[in-house]
Design an enzyme around this catalytic site. Structure first.
Site, PDB file in Angstrom:
ATOM      1  N   TYR A   9     -52.886  56.390 -58.005  1.00  0.00           N
ATOM      2  CA  TYR A   9     -52.010  57.531 -58.326  1.00  0.00           C
ATOM      3  C   TYR A   9     -52.177  58.725 -57.402  1.00  0.00           C
ATOM      4  O   TYR A   9     -51.491  59.719 -57.556  1.00  0.00           O
ATOM      5  CB  TYR A   9     -52.216  57.980 -59.784  1.00  0.00           C
ATOM      6  CG  TYR A   9     -53.653  58.250 -60.192  1.00  0.00           C
ATOM      7  CD1 TYR A   9     -54.277  59.427 -59.844  1.00  0.00           C
ATOM      8  CD2 TYR A   9     -54.372  57.310 -60.929  1.00  0.00           C
ATOM      9  CE1 TYR A   9     -55.591  59.664 -60.207  1.00  0.00           C
ATOM     10  CE2 TYR A   9     -55.685  57.534 -61.297  1.00  0.00           C
ATOM     11  CZ  TYR A   9     -56.295  58.726 -60.931  1.00  0.00           C
ATOM     12  OH  TYR A   9     -57.598  58.943 -61.280  1.00  0.00           O
ATOM     13  N   LYS A  10     -53.111  58.640 -56.441  1.00  0.00           N
ATOM     14  CA  LYS A  10     -53.293  59.770 -55.522  1.00  0.00           C
ATOM     15  C   LYS A  10     -52.339  59.591 -54.335  1.00  0.00           C
ATOM     16  O   LYS A  10     -51.135  59.677 -54.514  1.00  0.00           O
ATOM     17  CB  LYS A  10     -54.759  59.867 -55.133  1.00  0.00           C
ATOM     18  CG  LYS A  10     -55.620  60.290 -56.338  1.00  0.00           C
ATOM     19  CD  LYS A  10     -57.116  60.238 -56.090  1.00  0.00           C
ATOM     20  CE  LYS A  10     -57.859  60.704 -57.344  1.00  0.00           C
ATOM     21  NZ  LYS A  10     -59.273  60.311 -57.348  1.00  0.00           N
ATOM     22  N   PHE A  45     -67.845  61.325 -56.683  1.00  0.00           N
ATOM     23  CA  PHE A  45     -67.085  61.765 -57.854  1.00  0.00           C
ATOM     24  C   PHE A  45     -67.888  61.372 -59.093  1.00  0.00           C
ATOM     25  O   PHE A  45     -68.337  60.230 -59.198  1.00  0.00           O
ATOM     26  CB  PHE A  45     -65.726  61.069 -57.834  1.00  0.00           C
ATOM     27  CG  PHE A  45     -64.741  61.638 -58.808  1.00  0.00           C
ATOM     28  CD1 PHE A  45     -64.060  62.807 -58.524  1.00  0.00           C
ATOM     29  CD2 PHE A  45     -64.490  60.990 -60.010  1.00  0.00           C
ATOM     30  CE1 PHE A  45     -63.136  63.323 -59.427  1.00  0.00           C
ATOM     31  CE2 PHE A  45     -63.570  61.509 -60.917  1.00  0.00           C
ATOM     32  CZ  PHE A  45     -62.893  62.678 -60.616  1.00  0.00           C
ATOM     33  N   ARG A  81     -58.409  73.647 -53.660  1.00  0.00           N
ATOM     34  CA  ARG A  81     -58.232  72.418 -52.909  1.00  0.00           C
ATOM     35  C   ARG A  81     -56.760  72.215 -52.562  1.00  0.00           C
ATOM     36  O   ARG A  81     -55.891  72.385 -53.420  1.00  0.00           O
ATOM     37  CB  ARG A  81     -58.708  71.282 -53.829  1.00  0.00           C
ATOM     38  CG  ARG A  81     -59.160  70.040 -53.163  1.00  0.00           C
ATOM     39  CD  ARG A  81     -59.890  69.166 -54.162  1.00  0.00           C
ATOM     40  NE  ARG A  81     -59.035  68.720 -55.257  1.00  0.00           N
ATOM     41  CZ  ARG A  81     -59.121  67.511 -55.823  1.00  0.00           C
ATOM     42  NH1 ARG A  81     -60.015  66.652 -55.409  1.00  0.00           N
ATOM     43  NH2 ARG A  81     -58.331  67.180 -56.819  1.00  0.00           N
ATOM     44  N   ASP A 120     -65.856  53.716 -52.272  1.00  0.00           N
ATOM     45  CA  ASP A 120     -64.760  54.203 -53.096  1.00  0.00           C
ATOM     46  C   ASP A 120     -63.759  54.889 -52.161  1.00  0.00           C
ATOM     47  O   ASP A 120     -64.111  55.845 -51.458  1.00  0.00           O
ATOM     48  CB  ASP A 120     -65.280  55.174 -54.165  1.00  0.00           C
ATOM     49  CG  ASP A 120     -64.198  55.522 -55.181  1.00  0.00           C
ATOM     50  OD1 ASP A 120     -63.013  55.571 -54.794  1.00  0.00           O
ATOM     51  OD2 ASP A 120     -64.543  55.743 -56.361  1.00  0.00           O
TER      52      ASP A 120
END
Ligand SMILES: *Cc1c(COP(=O)(O)O)cnc(C)c1O
Length: 406
Positions: free
Chosen positions: A218-219, A122, A365, A193
């Site tokens: 938050y995912k 990312f 996605r 990560d």
């Protein structure tokens, strides 16, 4: 929508959906970007604000253990990622935690200069690495290779291998255990990560012997927009690591107000300033939904949902090309498809109540969150997608204007 799918009748996680607030008419396939609100969280937050803050005021740091909330929340996350108690803390953002662990890792390997990462990482992780190397002015180099070239690039120059386990675009999973062993064999430190791993796939940080990890609140952990992130340090490094952000919360005795910095022993030395209690309370409460489930059953359902999605899309939407690995063992909890006008199709899907997202240049996605999705949701979502593609209803100007956040 239609009657339940047969696979939902034997699904041990089926009733978990009731623990979440899902808006009427929405099928949510974006829990990999922002998790859904667990139903009990608003009352918990109202209590933290009204009772704890409202009436206990500053006393709540002790009486409601606010001061320990970063570690209490970290321990709950630790259970989901194979980390022993006392090795995980919830704090700051993932980007800030990348900065702290990368700096700490480079200090543990002071004679080497290469930070090895891959082009599936990312971007924020790479931006932070680049900024840190400029700040250090010690001749570090950020080497970015293709994901399949990481292993062969581990040589005696590599100080730190820093990878995201699950690729945010395609869902491709790195083999954490093997790559960590190879990194160690080459004398490098391994940072993982887990932004798209925690709460989504089975992770065994201790078993893989990882040195450091960071990840998102938050995912898949459903902590709420901008929830605090987390940070892991292997027990063997805990008393050696140094944070580059030496704030008072990492001090041995913050309330002694000494003028000299002395790091506290344990994971707290990686914290910086006063914890964000409202946001942490939301994340801590959201983790309740994981208390009575194990990651193996979450993973089993995730694979089942994803396999169903792939077979339905390939049967009904031949215009799309699978961008994710076909083999479930090599895929996280998301499935991506390529389509040139993917942005417009995604906007049309969202308008039709099926929420996924889009990543440039052409990736649509879809995230699969076993706690609040059913197999019937998957079938219904593909029906909407098929209709949009077959009628061409996506081909309208209002679906082509790019918003700030995609
Ligand atoms: C989502 C994500 C981030 C986000 O970082 P923030 O600091 O929370 O904005 C970082 N790294 C990876 C790999 C991600 O997937």
């Amino acid at each position: 929508m239609t009657s339940p799918h047969p696979l939902d009748e034997t699904d041990p996680l089926a009733s978990k959906k009731n623990a979440f607030t899902i808006p009427e008419g929405v099928i949510y396939l974006d829990g990999n970007s922002l998790g859904v609100l667990p139903k009990h969280v608003p009352d918990r937050i109202a209590d933290v604000i009204g009772t704890e803050w409202g009436t206990s005021l500053i006393r709540a740091w002790n009486t409601h253990s606010w001061i320990d909330l970063p570690q209490r929340t970290g321990d709950r996350i630790g259970r989901l990622i194979g980390a022993p108690s006392g090795t995980v803390v919830a704090c700051d953002s993932t980007s800030v935690n990348v900065f702290k662990v990368l700096s700490a890792a480079l200090s543990l390997n002071p004679d080497r200069r290469i930070i090895l990462s891959d082009n599936g990482n990312f971007p924020t992780d790479l931006y932070v690495a680049s900024g840190l190397k400029e700040l250090l002015v010690r001749g570090h180099e950020l080497k970015i290779v293709a994901p399949e070239e990481v292993e062969a690039s581990l040589d005696d120059q590599v100080a730190v291998m820093m990878l995201t386990q699950v690729d945010y675009r395609t869902g491709r999973v790195h083999d954490m255990k093997t790559l960590t062993r190879k990194a160690h064999d080459a004398g490098a430190i391994a940072i993982w990560d887990l932004a798209h791993s925690a709460g989504a796939i089975e992770v065994d940080l201790a078993g893989a012997d990882a040195d450091f990890a960071i990840g998102c609140g938050y995912k898949y952990l459903n902590g709420g927009p901008g929830a605090p992130a987390f940070l892991y340090v292997a027990a063997r490094h805990l008393d050696q690591v140094t944070s580059p952000l030496t704030g008072w919360m990492g001090h041995e005795a913050p309330f002694a107000f000494d003028l000299d910095y002395r790091p506290v022993s344990g994971i707290n030395r990686m914290t910086v300033g006063t914890p964000a209690i409202l946001a942490l309370s939301s994340l801590h409460a959201a983790l309740d939904v994981f208390e009575d489930v194990d990651m193996a059953s979450i993973r089993a359902k995730s694979v089942s949902l994803s396999e169903l999605f792939i077979s339905e899309v390939e049967a009904r939407c031949p215009q799309l090309t699978l961008a994710s690995p076909r083999n479930a063992d090599e895929r996280g909890s998301q499935v991506s498809f390529r389509f040139e006008e993917g942005y417009a199709v995604m906007q049309a899907l969202i308008a039709g109540g099926v929420i996924g997202d889009f990543r440039a240049p052409d990736v649509m996605r879809f995230g699969f969150t076993p706690l609040y999705l059913s197999h019937q949701d998957v079938v219904d979502a593909v029906a909407v997608l098929e209709e949009i593609l077959n009628t061409g209803s996506w081909d309208r100007p209002e679906f082509k204007t790019r918003a700030k956040v995609t």
